[in-house]
Design a protein around this motif. Sequence first.
Motif, PDB file in Angstrom:
ATOM      1  N   ALA A  10      26.366  -1.027  -2.795  1.00 57.13           N
ATOM      2  CA  ALA A  10      25.446  -0.470  -1.787  1.00 57.13           C
ATOM      3  C   ALA A  10      25.487  -1.384  -0.572  1.00 57.13           C
ATOM      4  O   ALA A  10      25.222  -2.584  -0.690  1.00 57.13           O
ATOM      5  CB  ALA A  10      24.038  -0.371  -2.357  1.00 57.13           C
TER       6      ALA A  10
ATOM      7  N   THR B  93      24.132  -2.130   3.273  1.00 58.76           N
ATOM      8  CA  THR B  93      23.021  -1.865   4.201  1.00 58.76           C
ATOM      9  C   THR B  93      23.337  -2.499   5.541  1.00 58.76           C
ATOM     10  O   THR B  93      23.741  -3.669   5.620  1.00 58.76           O
ATOM     11  CB  THR B  93      21.702  -2.431   3.655  1.00 58.76           C
ATOM     12  OG1 THR B  93      21.438  -1.863   2.371  1.00 58.76           O
ATOM     13  CG2 THR B  93      20.550  -2.129   4.604  1.00 58.76           C
TER      14      THR B  93
ATOM     15  N   THR C 242      29.983   0.175  -8.336  1.00 58.10           N
ATOM     16  CA  THR C 242      29.675   0.663  -6.975  1.00 58.10           C
ATOM     17  C   THR C 242      29.102  -0.491  -6.193  1.00 58.10           C
ATOM     18  O   THR C 242      28.670  -1.504  -6.771  1.00 58.10           O
ATOM     19  CB  THR C 242      28.658   1.823  -6.985  1.00 58.10           C
ATOM     20  OG1 THR C 242      27.443   1.379  -7.594  1.00 58.10           O
ATOM     21  CG2 THR C 242      29.213   3.051  -7.717  1.00 58.10           C
TER      22      THR C 242
ATOM     23  N   THR D 291      21.479   2.462   4.259  1.00 57.77           N
ATOM     24  CA  THR D 291      22.218   2.039   3.076  1.00 57.77           C
ATOM     25  C   THR D 291      23.188   3.130   2.660  1.00 57.77           C
ATOM     26  O   THR D 291      22.835   4.320   2.603  1.00 57.77           O
ATOM     27  CB  THR D 291      21.267   1.722   1.921  1.00 57.77           C
ATOM     28  OG1 THR D 291      20.384   0.662   2.314  1.00 57.77           O
ATOM     29  CG2 THR D 291      22.038   1.303   0.668  1.00 57.77           C
ATOM     30  N   SER D 292      24.380   2.684   2.348  1.00 57.94           N
ATOM     31  CA  SER D 292      25.416   3.602   1.886  1.00 57.94           C
ATOM     32  C   SER D 292      25.978   3.066   0.582  1.00 57.94           C
ATOM     33  O   SER D 292      26.262   1.860   0.468  1.00 57.94           O
ATOM     34  CB  SER D 292      26.530   3.726   2.920  1.00 57.94           C
ATOM     35  OG  SER D 292      27.616   4.470   2.394  1.00 57.94           O
ATOM     36  N   THR D 293      26.115   3.909  -0.418  1.00 60.73           N
ATOM     37  CA  THR D 293      26.666   3.511  -1.712  1.00 60.73           C
ATOM     38  C   THR D 293      28.071   4.049  -1.844  1.00 60.73           C
ATOM     39  O   THR D 293      28.322   5.245  -1.588  1.00 60.73           O
ATOM     40  CB  THR D 293      25.786   4.026  -2.861  1.00 60.73           C
ATOM     41  OG1 THR D 293      24.474   3.479  -2.727  1.00 60.73           O
ATOM     42  CG2 THR D 293      26.360   3.626  -4.215  1.00 60.73           C
TER      43      THR D 293
END
Length: 509
Positions: A436, A438, A434, A444-446
């Motif tokens: 992450a 920012t 994955t 922040t989006s994973t």
Amino acid sequence: HLSIRRQRQMCIRDSNGVPVNGAITTSYTATASGSFNILVTTTACASTSNTIDVLVNPIPTAVATAQGPTTFCTGGSVNLNATPVSGAIYQWLNGGTQINGANSASYSATVSGSYTVNVTSGGCSATSNAINVTVAPPPNATITANGSTTVCQGSTVTLNANAGAGLSYQWLLNGTQIGGANTSSYTASTAGNYTVIVSQGGNCSSTSNAANVNILALPQISVTASGPLAICQGSSVSLTASPSAGNTFQWQTSGANIGGATNASYAANGAGSYTVVATSSNGCSATSTPSVVTINPLPAASITPNGPTTFCVGGNVLLQANTGNGFNYQWQNGGNVIPGAVNGVLNVSAAGSYTVTVSDLNNCSATSTAINVNVAGIQAQISFSGQPAICDGEAVVLNANNEAGLTYQWNNNGNTIAGATSTTYTATVGGNYTVAVTDLNNCTSTSSVQTITVGESPETPAVSANSTVKFCEGGSVELSTPAVIGIVYQWLLNGTAIAGENQPSISVD
């Protein structure tokens, strides 16, 4: 008159020989009927004269009477009668002038004058008393109208007879007297032929020409509404007059004309009592019954957020609509209805321009001003070139979405990969990767998981031929490699895969 002249004493005797008292002169005036003579005497002698017969006729009675009123209208008459005298001769006079042919004991007087009668009997005449006869001309009888005698139903026309001192009136409709219509004017509201009898002095009268009054029918008009007359503020209701053929229209509110509202329909958008005046081709007008329009106020419509309307992806904000008795709600995003969003509170997690429409018990509705919800951050994504399954010693490049201002952290199996903070990562080991991401808003989006598998590389295959690899045209050779379970084969010609050749052997010709 008797006259006897003698130088003697004389004595007049009557028919009976009786001396007439005082008649002792030589002359005597006889005034009564009889046989007269004269006795003449001397001292010693007497002598009687011849007899003279005297006849005195009586004066006839001359009295005139009227058999009826001596004042009457032109065309009338009155009989005048003289007292009958046997054998008498009559002569009627008017103003002292003989009336030609009026020689009987009665006379019908038809003109004004002072009438007398001369009665002659036995050579004696007498003139009667005078009777004054007055013949009055009939009064004029005319009708004038104060306007057109053709009027619309419900209107009237005033008919005026000629005025004058001492005149009296009786109005008639179609030859029948109208009860109580006894003045010089009459207000007609019924169609027909009107006449008036004008009388003067109670005796003389004449009838006017006829005045024809026509009553025109009014148009029949009704109004229908396109919906309830109680409408919401800002909306309207269409009012339509019928029938429309042959009529012209003027719409009114509270009795005042509405400028330009001359069609058969009118869109009423204000409170008031609306009517329409319809005028038919004959010029007659009728007003409809009122249509009373009421305006219901719109409900308030507002949105109150319970927190910031700008948040990171995955966040949310509650939007609260104003409350009220019987209110219903419908939420929209960007003007589009959000299905099922019919409560007073909306949980928003997506960016957009949110409004709410509030409806009340009168079915009136209002839409709030928009609340703009902003969702910060970027959705982290992983892409790669090649296959997610690699062999030992191989690598696959993983790519995160690349935008200015973003920072990255790569992870494998939930564990941070130290130093893996660039937009790409070269994976050489298997695992669940994955990233992450920012953004500048510190959101922040994973990404979702991208699985990479690393397989053990098979031994290098050996290819053998079952005969010489050099042969003439029309010949062939079979090439083969040992078959191993679980191995996938692909033959190539000059480095290019041969379609369909996926077995351990191939025939080449």
